[in-house]
Design a protein around this motif. Sequence first.
Motif, PDB file in Angstrom:
ATOM      1  N   PHE A  50      15.749  20.705 -40.182  1.00  0.00           N
ATOM      2  CA  PHE A  50      16.588  20.827 -38.981  1.00  0.00           C
ATOM      3  C   PHE A  50      16.037  21.914 -38.059  1.00  0.00           C
ATOM      4  O   PHE A  50      16.014  21.747 -36.838  1.00  0.00           O
ATOM      5  CB  PHE A  50      18.046  21.102 -39.346  1.00  0.00           C
ATOM      6  N   ARG A  51      15.590  23.028 -38.636  1.00  0.00           N
ATOM      7  CA  ARG A  51      15.002  24.110 -37.829  1.00  0.00           C
ATOM      8  C   ARG A  51      13.821  23.569 -37.005  1.00  0.00           C
ATOM      9  O   ARG A  51      13.724  23.815 -35.811  1.00  0.00           O
ATOM     10  CB  ARG A  51      14.523  25.228 -38.764  1.00  0.00           C
ATOM     11  N   MET A  54      14.822  21.179 -34.105  1.00  0.00           N
ATOM     12  CA  MET A  54      15.889  21.668 -33.237  1.00  0.00           C
ATOM     13  C   MET A  54      15.646  21.301 -31.774  1.00  0.00           C
ATOM     14  O   MET A  54      16.571  20.899 -31.073  1.00  0.00           O
ATOM     15  CB  MET A  54      16.046  23.191 -33.391  1.00  0.00           C
ATOM     16  N   GLN A  58      18.326  19.216 -29.657  1.00  0.00           N
ATOM     17  CA  GLN A  58      18.963  19.818 -28.475  1.00  0.00           C
ATOM     18  C   GLN A  58      18.725  18.958 -27.234  1.00  0.00           C
ATOM     19  O   GLN A  58      19.626  18.799 -26.419  1.00  0.00           O
ATOM     20  CB  GLN A  58      18.442  21.239 -28.258  1.00  0.00           C
ATOM     21  N   ASN A  85      17.511  28.498 -37.016  1.00  0.00           N
ATOM     22  CA  ASN A  85      17.921  28.675 -35.622  1.00  0.00           C
ATOM     23  C   ASN A  85      19.209  27.922 -35.292  1.00  0.00           C
ATOM     24  O   ASN A  85      19.374  27.404 -34.204  1.00  0.00           O
ATOM     25  CB  ASN A  85      16.784  28.231 -34.697  1.00  0.00           C
ATOM     26  N   PHE A  86      20.109  27.856 -36.255  1.00  0.00           N
ATOM     27  CA  PHE A  86      21.402  27.201 -36.057  1.00  0.00           C
ATOM     28  C   PHE A  86      22.418  27.858 -36.990  1.00  0.00           C
ATOM     29  O   PHE A  86      22.037  28.511 -37.964  1.00  0.00           O
ATOM     30  CB  PHE A  86      21.303  25.687 -36.313  1.00  0.00           C
TER      31      PHE A  86
END
Length: 155
Positions: A50-51, A54, A58, A85-86
């Motif tokens: 997921f990082r 991202m 987004q 980053n989330f």
Amino acid sequence: MEPGTAAPDFALPDQEGRIHRLSDYRGKWVVLYFYPKDDTPGCTKEACGFRDRMGDLQELGAVVLGVSADDVQSHKRFAEKYGLNFPLLADPEREIILAYGAWGKKNLYGKEYEGVLRQTFLIDPEGRIAKVWRKVSPEGHAEEVAEALRALRGS
């Protein structure tokens, strides 16, 4: 928790102690993923996926929220170690984990026990469940979610 049903709201702290509510994200797609434990091999692979995706997510108008029963301090260490980053939401009381049906019987080396099930819910901008992944393989899951999001958005 089937597609078309309203997603249960929640108020949970992230790794910085900030409270996140599902209702805060009205108007955005939400990738709400449940995972068993911080800093374990499968969970690390999934989180780093997921990082690394991202930017794509987004661009598709989505936010990613990870949820486990680990506490805020554990999430903070995990996020810092891997540059996540989330938000990672702490649900040690398992209220939201249970509300989404992400708790159940698991098997490890022939032993049966109960724990957090690796599941993902894609929630639409109106707060309804758009897609559910009940059995998630950490490898390539972020790409799978991005593809589903593209298809649902028609882009």
